[in-house]
Write a protein that holds these residues in place. Structure first.
Motif, short mmCIF file in Angstrom:
data_model
loop_
_atom_site.label_atom_id
_atom_site.label_comp_id
_atom_site.label_asym_id
_atom_site.label_seq_id
_atom_site.Cartn_x
_atom_site.Cartn_y
_atom_site.Cartn_z
N VAL A 108 -5.24 -3.35 14.73
CA VAL A 108 -4.98 -3.64 13.33
C VAL A 108 -4.02 -2.61 12.75
O VAL A 108 -4.20 -1.40 12.95
CB VAL A 108 -6.28 -3.64 12.51
CG1 VAL A 108 -6.00 -3.95 11.04
CG2 VAL A 108 -7.28 -4.64 13.10
N ALA A 109 -3.00 -3.08 12.05
CA ALA A 109 -2.07 -2.20 11.34
C ALA A 109 -2.17 -2.51 9.86
O ALA A 109 -2.17 -3.68 9.46
CB ALA A 109 -0.64 -2.41 11.82
N ARG A 110 -2.25 -1.47 9.05
CA ARG A 110 -2.32 -1.63 7.59
C ARG A 110 -1.19 -0.85 6.93
O ARG A 110 -1.03 0.34 7.21
CB ARG A 110 -3.66 -1.10 7.05
CG ARG A 110 -4.90 -1.79 7.60
CD ARG A 110 -6.15 -1.10 7.08
NE ARG A 110 -7.36 -1.62 7.68
CZ ARG A 110 -8.12 -2.58 7.15
NH1 ARG A 110 -7.77 -3.10 5.99
NH2 ARG A 110 -9.20 -2.99 7.76
N GLY A 111 -0.47 -1.53 6.06
CA GLY A 111 0.54 -0.85 5.25
C GLY A 111 0.11 -0.75 3.80
O GLY A 111 0.72 -0.02 3.02
N TYR A 112 -0.95 -1.48 3.47
CA TYR A 112 -1.49 -1.51 2.11
C TYR A 112 -3.01 -1.49 2.20
O TYR A 112 -3.59 -1.90 3.21
CB TYR A 112 -1.04 -2.78 1.37
CG TYR A 112 0.44 -2.83 1.10
CD1 TYR A 112 0.95 -2.59 -0.17
CD2 TYR A 112 1.35 -3.10 2.14
CE1 TYR A 112 2.33 -2.63 -0.41
CE2 TYR A 112 2.71 -3.14 1.91
CZ TYR A 112 3.20 -2.90 0.63
OH TYR A 112 4.55 -2.92 0.40
N PRO A 133 -4.88 9.39 1.25
CA PRO A 133 -4.77 10.20 0.04
C PRO A 133 -5.76 9.74 -1.04
O PRO A 133 -6.17 8.57 -1.06
CB PRO A 133 -3.32 9.97 -0.41
CG PRO A 133 -2.62 9.42 0.78
CD PRO A 133 -3.64 8.68 1.58
N ALA A 134 -6.09 10.63 -1.93
CA ALA A 134 -6.94 10.28 -3.07
C ALA A 134 -6.17 9.41 -4.05
O ALA A 134 -4.94 9.42 -4.09
CB ALA A 134 -7.43 11.55 -3.75
N GLY A 135 -6.92 8.65 -4.85
CA GLY A 135 -6.32 7.90 -5.94
C GLY A 135 -5.81 6.52 -5.60
O GLY A 135 -5.20 5.86 -6.45
N LEU A 136 -6.04 6.04 -4.37
CA LEU A 136 -5.58 4.70 -4.02
C LEU A 136 -6.52 3.65 -4.60
O LEU A 136 -7.71 3.90 -4.82
CB LEU A 136 -5.52 4.55 -2.50
CG LEU A 136 -4.60 5.50 -1.74
CD1 LEU A 136 -4.67 5.23 -0.24
CD2 LEU A 136 -3.16 5.38 -2.23
N VAL A 137 -5.99 2.45 -4.83
CA VAL A 137 -6.78 1.34 -5.34
C VAL A 137 -6.47 0.10 -4.51
O VAL A 137 -5.58 0.11 -3.66
CB VAL A 137 -6.46 1.06 -6.83
CG1 VAL A 137 -6.86 2.25 -7.69
CG2 VAL A 137 -4.97 0.74 -7.02
N GLU A 138 -7.23 -0.96 -4.75
CA GLU A 138 -6.98 -2.23 -4.06
C GLU A 138 -5.51 -2.62 -4.26
O GLU A 138 -5.00 -2.68 -5.38
CB GLU A 138 -7.89 -3.32 -4.62
CG GLU A 138 -7.58 -4.73 -4.12
CD GLU A 138 -7.99 -4.96 -2.67
OE1 GLU A 138 -7.44 -5.89 -2.06
OE2 GLU A 138 -8.84 -4.20 -2.17
N TRP A 230 1.34 -11.32 0.80
CA TRP A 230 1.33 -11.37 -0.67
C TRP A 230 2.73 -11.66 -1.19
O TRP A 230 3.72 -11.12 -0.66
CB TRP A 230 0.86 -10.04 -1.26
CG TRP A 230 -0.49 -9.59 -0.84
CD1 TRP A 230 -1.54 -10.37 -0.42
CD2 TRP A 230 -0.97 -8.24 -0.84
NE1 TRP A 230 -2.63 -9.58 -0.15
CE2 TRP A 230 -2.32 -8.27 -0.39
CE3 TRP A 230 -0.39 -7.00 -1.17
CZ2 TRP A 230 -3.08 -7.12 -0.27
CZ3 TRP A 230 -1.15 -5.86 -1.05
CH2 TRP A 230 -2.48 -5.91 -0.61
N PRO A 231 2.86 -12.45 -2.24
CA PRO A 231 4.18 -12.61 -2.88
C PRO A 231 4.64 -11.25 -3.43
O PRO A 231 3.93 -10.62 -4.22
CB PRO A 231 3.91 -13.60 -4.02
CG PRO A 231 2.61 -14.25 -3.68
CD PRO A 231 1.82 -13.25 -2.91
N SER A 236 0.88 -6.06 -7.52
CA SER A 236 0.52 -5.11 -8.56
C SER A 236 -0.80 -4.45 -8.18
O SER A 236 -1.86 -5.08 -8.28
CB SER A 236 0.39 -5.82 -9.92
OG SER A 236 0.03 -4.89 -10.93
N PRO A 237 -0.78 -3.20 -7.73
CA PRO A 237 -2.01 -2.53 -7.28
C PRO A 237 -3.05 -2.46 -8.38
O PRO A 237 -2.73 -2.37 -9.57
CB PRO A 237 -1.52 -1.13 -6.90
CG PRO A 237 -0.06 -1.29 -6.62
CD PRO A 237 0.41 -2.34 -7.56
N GLY A 238 -4.31 -2.51 -7.96
CA GLY A 238 -5.42 -2.38 -8.90
C GLY A 238 -6.33 -3.58 -8.93
O GLY A 238 -7.38 -3.54 -9.57
#
Length: 292
Positions: A108-112, A133-138, A230-231, A236-238
């Protein structure tokens, strides 16, 4: 429909037939799975989309594979299969492939950050052994793509995320490092192509095997079943993102009240139609070809 070969495996969405000692026929059905369970309602054209998109991606990824001393398993598809005895009704959803010794991990590779990765990150600040890192969201874009492998579960069981040390235990240090490097290289190439098409490739999974000691990319590749698309225009993160993949089905199942243990419900016609539209849209945007 009769297939003139021995059925050797039935997966969540595919049947695998033995053509001879060196070749297999993969037939993609219209079945759809979610949360590692096959749902009772098929999605029309899904198998054909998965096959056509995988074939296209194998072509796009061939230079990356070659640069890593690897190959892919595709031998023939479409009308070329008729000479092998494949019924015409199945040719558009089938691939003739090399028989491989499959490796026991999903790469599995994740960029997001999304899905189960978000859940684990919120609890630990990491995805298994990959610190983030700290502070990431969905929906956050990661500083660099990361390798977060998982087990390869049987039908009806659940994949489980594993650390890199467990990949080493399963395949050895040299092979594990090769898998990680190739997985991330393939993801970067796929993400770049998707970006040009206005699509964010949030994450994806690859499956590899070996043939005569060579690492070979197998199964399906960068499809809506194995990836989050995703389009780009709405990213838009969050919050959960609109998607061109089966996340739409997962979201409906979540709101349906299904407990993920009992028999899953039938999908409403509107959900089936909307899911088919998302798969076809992903194909058309990525390849630049009309599905019709």
């Amino acid at each position: 429909m009769t297939v003139p070969f021995e059925l050797v495996a039935r997966g969540k969405v595919r049947e695998v037939y033995a053509v001879d000692a060196d070749r297999l026929l993969l037939v993609a059905s219209d079945r759809i799975s979610a949360y590692d369970v096959v749902l009772p309602t098929p999605v029309p054209d899904k198998g054909r989309v998965l096959t056509a998109l995988s074939v296209w991606w194998f072509e796009q990824l061939a230079p990356v594979l070659a640069a890593h001393g690897a190959e892919h398993h595709l031998l023939a598809t479409g009308d070329a299969l008729l000479a092998e005895g494949v019924p015409a009704e199945l040719a558009g959803r089938s691939m003739l492939v090399r028989r491989l010794e499959m490796l026991p991990v999903e790469c599995v590779a994740r960029g997001y950050l999304s899905g189960s990765g978000t859940v684990e990150y919120q609890h630990t600040g990491a995805i298994v052994d990959v610190e983030l890192p700290a502070g990431l969201v969905e929906g956050s874009k990661l500083p660099e793509p990361v390798f977060t492998p998982s087990t390869k579960a049987e039908v009806g069981e659940h994949d489980e995320a594993i650390g890199f040390a467990q990949v080493v235990d399963a395949v050895g240090t040299e092979r594990a490092e090769a898998l990680r490097a190739l997985t991330l290289a393939l993801y970067r190439r796929g993400a770049g192509i998707a970006e040009e098409a206005g699509i964010v490739l949030a994450d994806t999974k690859f499956e590899f095997g070996t043939a005569h000691g060579t690492l070979v990319l197998g199964d399906e590749v960068l499809t809506p079943d194995s990836s989050r698309f995703w389009p780009a225009i709405t990213w838009s993160p969050g919050a959960p993102q609109p998607s061109f993949d089966k996340q739409y089905v997962r979201d409906w199942l979540t709101t349906s009240g299904w407990d993920r243990v009992s028999t899953p419900p039938e999908l409403p016609e509107a959900v089936v139609a909307a899911t088919r539209e998302r798969y076809v849209t992903a194909y058309e945007k990525l390849t630049g070809r009309s599905w019709s």
